[in-house]
Design an enzyme around this catalytic site. Sequence first.
Site, mmCIF file in Angstrom:
data_model
loop_
_atom_site.group_PDB
_atom_site.id
_atom_site.type_symbol
_atom_site.label_atom_id
_atom_site.label_comp_id
_atom_site.label_asym_id
_atom_site.label_seq_id
_atom_site.Cartn_x
_atom_site.Cartn_y
_atom_site.Cartn_z
ATOM 1 N N LYS A 136 42.096 82.175 52.793
ATOM 2 C CA LYS A 136 43.309 82.949 53.091
ATOM 3 C C LYS A 136 42.914 84.333 53.558
ATOM 4 O O LYS A 136 41.839 84.828 53.221
ATOM 5 C CB LYS A 136 44.178 83.093 51.837
HETATM 6 N N1 GLU Z 1 50.104 79.535 55.466
HETATM 7 C C1 GLU Z 1 50.390 78.142 55.308
HETATM 8 C C2 GLU Z 1 50.153 77.725 53.872
HETATM 9 O O1 GLU Z 1 50.159 78.533 52.987
HETATM 10 C C3 GLU Z 1 49.661 77.290 56.314
HETATM 11 C C4 GLU Z 1 48.168 77.324 56.245
HETATM 12 C C5 GLU Z 1 47.493 76.569 57.373
HETATM 13 O O2 GLU Z 1 48.146 75.928 58.159
HETATM 14 O O3 GLU Z 1 46.270 76.676 57.429
HETATM 15 O O4 GLU Z 1 50.033 76.567 53.583
#
Ligand code: GLU
Length: 418
Positions: free
Chosen positions: A106
């Site tokens: 993240k």
């Molecule tokens: N931000 C989204 C999540 O928390 C998508 C993450 C992604 O597609 O890599 O799942």
Amino acid sequence: MVEEINPYEVAKTQIDIVAKEMKLDPNITEYLKRIERALIVSIPIKMDDGSIKIFEGYRVHHSTVRGPGKGGIRYSPHVYLDEVKALATWMTWKTSLLNLPLGGAKGGVCVDPKKLSKAELERLTRRYTAEIINIIGPDIDIPAPDVNTNAQIMAWIMDVYSMQKGRSVPGVVTGKPIEIGGSVGREPATGMGLYFVLQALCEKLNLKLKDLSIIVQGFGNVGGTIAELLYNHGCKILAISDISTGLYCGDGLNIEKLLKWTKEGNYLKDYKDNNYKLISNDELLTSKCDVLIPSAIENQITDKNAEKIKCKIIVEGANGPTTPEADKILYKKGIHVLPDILANSGGVCVSYFEYIQDIHSYFWKLDRINEELKRIIIEAFEETYQISQERKIPLRTAAYIIAVSRIARAIELRGVFP
Ligand code: GLU
């Protein structure tokens, strides 16, 4: 701003809960509580007025044991390192639960993007990308949109990365515009996933989805999509909210009109309808309804308000909206919680499809995307539901058992270097 409840502590408590339930090797438990790496960067930006402002950014890899890191980037004035660590950890469980060959990561930048011009936002994104460039890449870690980031921002990230490599590398991010290697169906994918798992749970509980009343916290990509899908299905949407207010109507809100209003850049508090009542966030969460869908940020359902929650089902559109203390209370009250790592995994699932479409340079039709998404998420739901029934444990703990087992097995098979 440091919140009262630290999401990383929450993430670690959740690991302890599942470790106890599955009698996990304590060495592995400790392993899982650590992130692999975190990068903190300074992002100096030339503002439109000629001044220089410096923002702080992060990228965290929690686990790459099953594949490259995967997870969004959020822009928020409240982002801080421990939050990003928690979000990266939850991504590991999410990709593992769906059995995708990806890990968990993240990123975040501590900024209020609404206070930047488009040009400043672009410069911020480009410099942030340059700062984290050594730890991202199609084989290393693949960012995507999250809170306050979107396809345009992914396009800028892809451009910076590609310029550095001297060739177009669409697979470095997902959630891109379709014209440059994005996937159809990616934008509504998280909402679609919520819809599929809610439908599946309703079948188990013998509930007719269209008869249910719904409250959605958050009206961004996730909240807006699920509210629209359920509205079109015939459900009564009693309340929604954005950062300005909650909006309630006992006869049901007109979601089409509200979506049009907010997509034009307006706040819900300025929407005029005499039948609609402005309500606080706390009122929204504790109003009576059948299904509550928190789709905003972490720590919304806590030991402070869990007792007052009056729904049958909670579907976690957001990451980490419920604390472990609240989980205990909700379970005692008989409220079914479809946990974040399952419920909102549609986004990363279609991100995975985007990633493999980019690698193959071969793009799928929307029907195929939605069909495969449904298949994968329902398989994870069925497995989770079965374990929760057999062991008489909450859906969250059941989902964690599946996700953590796969990671633990991968660690065991690979061994510990050196
Ligand atoms: N931000 C989204 C999540 O928390 C998508 C993450 C992604 O597609 O890599 O799942």
